[in-house]
Design a protein around this motif. Structure first.
Motif, PDB file in Angstrom:
ATOM      1  N   PHE A  68       0.822  -1.210   0.000  1.00  0.00           N
ATOM      2  CA  PHE A  68       0.000   0.000   0.000  1.00  0.00           C
ATOM      3  C   PHE A  68       0.858   1.264   0.000  1.00  0.00           C
ATOM      4  CE2 PHE A  68      -3.281  -2.945   1.612  1.00  0.00           C
ATOM      5  CZ  PHE A  68      -4.185  -2.754   0.581  1.00  0.00           C
ATOM      6  N   GLY A  69       2.046   1.201   0.586  1.00  0.00           N
ATOM      7  CA  GLY A  69       2.963   2.328   0.498  1.00  0.00           C
ATOM      8  C   GLY A  69       3.446   2.546  -0.928  1.00  0.00           C
ATOM      9  N   ALA A  70       3.797   1.454  -1.610  1.00  0.00           N
ATOM     10  CA  ALA A  70       4.233   1.560  -3.007  1.00  0.00           C
ATOM     11  C   ALA A  70       3.094   2.032  -3.897  1.00  0.00           C
ATOM     12  CB  ALA A  70       4.755   0.204  -3.487  1.00  0.00           C
ATOM     13  N   LEU A  71       1.890   1.568  -3.602  1.00  0.00           N
ATOM     14  CA  LEU A  71       0.721   2.001  -4.373  1.00  0.00           C
ATOM     15  C   LEU A  71       0.459   3.487  -4.185  1.00  0.00           C
ATOM     16  CD1 LEU A  71      -1.360   0.708  -6.228  1.00  0.00           C
ATOM     17  CD2 LEU A  71      -2.758   0.251  -4.235  1.00  0.00           C
ATOM     18  N   THR A  72       0.637   3.971  -2.979  1.00  0.00           N
ATOM     19  CA  THR A  72       0.460   5.399  -2.708  1.00  0.00           C
ATOM     20  C   THR A  72       1.481   6.241  -3.468  1.00  0.00           C
ATOM     21  OG1 THR A  72      -0.404   4.879  -0.516  1.00  0.00           O
ATOM     22  CG2 THR A  72       0.379   7.130  -0.877  1.00  0.00           C
ATOM     23  N   ILE A  73       2.727   5.808  -3.456  1.00  0.00           N
ATOM     24  CA  ILE A  73       3.772   6.537  -4.179  1.00  0.00           C
ATOM     25  C   ILE A  73       3.492   6.540  -5.677  1.00  0.00           C
ATOM     26  CG2 ILE A  73       6.215   6.490  -4.804  1.00  0.00           C
ATOM     27  CD1 ILE A  73       6.735   5.376  -1.958  1.00  0.00           C
ATOM     28  N   ALA A  74       3.077   5.385  -6.216  1.00  0.00           N
ATOM     29  CA  ALA A  74       2.804   5.279  -7.650  1.00  0.00           C
ATOM     30  C   ALA A  74       1.625   6.157  -8.060  1.00  0.00           C
ATOM     31  CB  ALA A  74       2.532   3.824  -8.024  1.00  0.00           C
ATOM     32  N   ILE A  75       0.575   6.173  -7.256  1.00  0.00           N
ATOM     33  CA  ILE A  75      -0.597   6.999  -7.581  1.00  0.00           C
ATOM     34  C   ILE A  75      -0.259   8.483  -7.476  1.00  0.00           C
ATOM     35  CG2 ILE A  75      -2.913   7.631  -6.796  1.00  0.00           C
ATOM     36  CD1 ILE A  75      -3.335   4.662  -6.146  1.00  0.00           C
ATOM     37  N   LEU A  76       0.523   8.859  -6.473  1.00  0.00           N
ATOM     38  CA  LEU A  76       0.934  10.259  -6.352  1.00  0.00           C
ATOM     39  C   LEU A  76       1.765  10.688  -7.557  1.00  0.00           C
ATOM     40  CD1 LEU A  76       1.141  12.865  -4.638  1.00  0.00           C
ATOM     41  CD2 LEU A  76       3.240  11.901  -3.698  1.00  0.00           C
ATOM     42  N   LEU A  77       2.709   9.853  -7.965  1.00  0.00           N
ATOM     43  CA  LEU A  77       3.533  10.164  -9.135  1.00  0.00           C
ATOM     44  C   LEU A  77       2.685  10.285 -10.393  1.00  0.00           C
ATOM     45  CD1 LEU A  77       6.350  10.507 -10.402  1.00  0.00           C
ATOM     46  CD2 LEU A  77       6.426   8.023 -10.626  1.00  0.00           C
ATOM     47  N   LEU A  78       1.756   9.347 -10.584  1.00  0.00           N
ATOM     48  CA  LEU A  78       0.901   9.392 -11.765  1.00  0.00           C
ATOM     49  C   LEU A  78      -0.010  10.607 -11.755  1.00  0.00           C
ATOM     50  CD1 LEU A  78       0.047   8.009 -14.372  1.00  0.00           C
ATOM     51  CD2 LEU A  78      -1.652   6.752 -13.042  1.00  0.00           C
ATOM     52  N   THR A  79      -0.547  10.952 -10.610  1.00  0.00           N
ATOM     53  CA  THR A  79      -1.411  12.129 -10.501  1.00  0.00           C
ATOM     54  C   THR A  79      -0.654  13.407 -10.848  1.00  0.00           C
ATOM     55  OG1 THR A  79      -2.680  11.037  -8.773  1.00  0.00           O
ATOM     56  CG2 THR A  79      -2.934  13.421  -8.962  1.00  0.00           C
ATOM     57  N   LEU A  80       0.548  13.536 -10.327  1.00  0.00           N
ATOM     58  CA  LEU A  80       1.348  14.725 -10.640  1.00  0.00           C
ATOM     59  C   LEU A  80       1.737  14.765 -12.114  1.00  0.00           C
ATOM     60  CD1 LEU A  80       3.614  14.921  -7.482  1.00  0.00           C
ATOM     61  CD2 LEU A  80       1.720  16.435  -8.092  1.00  0.00           C
ATOM     62  N   LEU A  81       2.075  13.608 -12.676  1.00  0.00           N
ATOM     63  CA  LEU A  81       2.432  13.583 -14.092  1.00  0.00           C
ATOM     64  C   LEU A  81       1.232  13.884 -14.982  1.00  0.00           C
ATOM     65  CD1 LEU A  81       4.864  10.563 -14.278  1.00  0.00           C
ATOM     66  CD2 LEU A  81       5.401  12.949 -14.716  1.00  0.00           C
ATOM     67  N   LEU A  82       0.054  13.372 -14.636  1.00  0.00           N
ATOM     68  CA  LEU A  82      -1.133  13.672 -15.439  1.00  0.00           C
ATOM     69  C   LEU A  82      -1.500  15.147 -15.361  1.00  0.00           C
ATOM     70  CD1 LEU A  82      -3.462  10.617 -14.779  1.00  0.00           C
ATOM     71  CD2 LEU A  82      -2.307  11.222 -16.899  1.00  0.00           C
ATOM     72  N   THR A  83      -1.167  15.773 -14.258  1.00  0.00           N
ATOM     73  CA  THR A  83      -1.482  17.192 -14.107  1.00  0.00           C
ATOM     74  C   THR A  83      -0.513  18.079 -14.888  1.00  0.00           C
ATOM     75  OG1 THR A  83      -2.329  16.737 -11.906  1.00  0.00           O
ATOM     76  CG2 THR A  83      -1.848  19.027 -12.420  1.00  0.00           C
ATOM     77  N   TYR A  84       0.766  17.744 -14.845  1.00  0.00           N
ATOM     78  CA  TYR A  84       1.756  18.652 -15.397  1.00  0.00           C
ATOM     79  C   TYR A  84       2.440  18.166 -16.680  1.00  0.00           C
ATOM     80  CZ  TYR A  84       1.177  20.978 -10.957  1.00  0.00           C
ATOM     81  OH  TYR A  84       0.637  21.615  -9.876  1.00  0.00           O
ATOM     82  N   ARG A  85       2.689  16.882 -16.824  1.00  0.00           N
ATOM     83  CA  ARG A  85       3.419  16.358 -17.990  1.00  0.00           C
ATOM     84  C   ARG A  85       2.790  15.054 -18.464  1.00  0.00           C
ATOM     85  NH1 ARG A  85       8.824  18.342 -18.940  1.00  0.00           N
ATOM     86  NH2 ARG A  85       8.603  16.824 -20.585  1.00  0.00           N
ATOM     87  N   ALA A  86       1.598  15.106 -18.977  1.00  0.00           N
ATOM     88  CA  ALA A  86       0.840  13.894 -19.308  1.00  0.00           C
ATOM     89  C   ALA A  86       1.450  13.102 -20.454  1.00  0.00           C
ATOM     90  CB  ALA A  86      -0.602  14.265 -19.646  1.00  0.00           C
ATOM     91  N   LYS A  87       2.150  13.740 -21.349  1.00  0.00           N
ATOM     92  CA  LYS A  87       2.664  13.050 -22.531  1.00  0.00           C
ATOM     93  C   LYS A  87       3.818  12.080 -22.238  1.00  0.00           C
ATOM     94  CE  LYS A  87      -0.158  15.128 -25.249  1.00  0.00           C
ATOM     95  NZ  LYS A  87      -1.324  14.429 -25.732  1.00  0.00           N
ATOM     96  N   ILE A  88       4.483  12.222 -21.095  1.00  0.00           N
ATOM     97  CA  ILE A  88       5.597  11.320 -20.805  1.00  0.00           C
ATOM     98  C   ILE A  88       5.163  10.090 -20.005  1.00  0.00           C
ATOM     99  CG2 ILE A  88       7.266  13.200 -20.880  1.00  0.00           C
ATOM    100  CD1 ILE A  88       7.486  12.907 -17.810  1.00  0.00           C
ATOM    101  N   VAL A  89       3.890   9.987 -19.681  1.00  0.00           N
ATOM    102  CA  VAL A  89       3.403   8.862 -18.874  1.00  0.00           C
ATOM    103  C   VAL A  89       3.636   7.517 -19.554  1.00  0.00           C
ATOM    104  CG1 VAL A  89       1.320   7.820 -17.899  1.00  0.00           C
ATOM    105  CG2 VAL A  89       1.804  10.223 -17.517  1.00  0.00           C
ATOM    106  N   PRO A  90       3.304   7.308 -20.840  1.00  0.00           N
ATOM    107  CA  PRO A  90       3.556   5.991 -21.441  1.00  0.00           C
ATOM    108  C   PRO A  90       5.038   5.622 -21.492  1.00  0.00           C
ATOM    109  CG  PRO A  90       2.063   7.257 -22.818  1.00  0.00           C
ATOM    110  CD  PRO A  90       2.580   8.180 -21.769  1.00  0.00           C
ATOM    111  N   LYS A  91       5.891   6.595 -21.781  1.00  0.00           N
ATOM    112  CA  LYS A  91       7.327   6.321 -21.824  1.00  0.00           C
ATOM    113  C   LYS A  91       7.856   5.944 -20.445  1.00  0.00           C
ATOM    114  CE  LYS A  91       7.776   9.625 -25.531  1.00  0.00           C
ATOM    115  NZ  LYS A  91       8.049  11.011 -25.820  1.00  0.00           N
TER     116      LYS A  91
END
Length: 107
Positions: A68-91
């Motif tokens: 659950f700690g790793a899941l929290t970190i992953a979701i936080l990272l994805l949320t920030l990336l979707l907000t600011y730099r969405a195009k680099i998410v697949p890479k």
């Protein structure tokens, strides 16, 4: 912990790609409907494998907490990336998957 975070991030990206709004935000090209229908079950499968791996590596006492700690970190990272730099998410998802695979085979 890096393996768990990488696999959780990849699973969350697959969940993200299963949703129309986020898929249009992340990917420019059109994705076939058949591929879209496989994203969500594949994400659940990957998340289940991550849970198994967490319990196998760390035991039942600390494994679920680390998951659950790793899941929290992953979701936080994805949320920030979707907000600011969405195009680099697949890479980044591909890179994180490769990091997880290499880490599993090394240890």
């Amino acid at each position: 912990m890096l393996v768990l975070t990488s696999l959780c991030f990849t699973a969350m990206v697959l969940f993200c790609l299963a949703m129309t709004k986020h898929r249009e935000q992340v990917i420019v090209h059109e994705v076939s409907i058949l591929a879209v229908h496989f994203f969500r079950p594949l994400a659940w499968l990957l998340l289940s494998f991550t849970a198994y791996l967490s319990v196998d590596m760390y035991g039942w006492s600390i494994g679920p907490a680390l998951l659950f700690g790793a899941l929290t970190i992953a979701i936080l990272l994805l949320t920030l990336l979707l907000t600011y730099r969405a195009k680099i998410v697949p890479k980044l998802a591909i890179v994180m998957s490769l990091i997880a695979i290499i880490s599993i085979f090394i240890s």
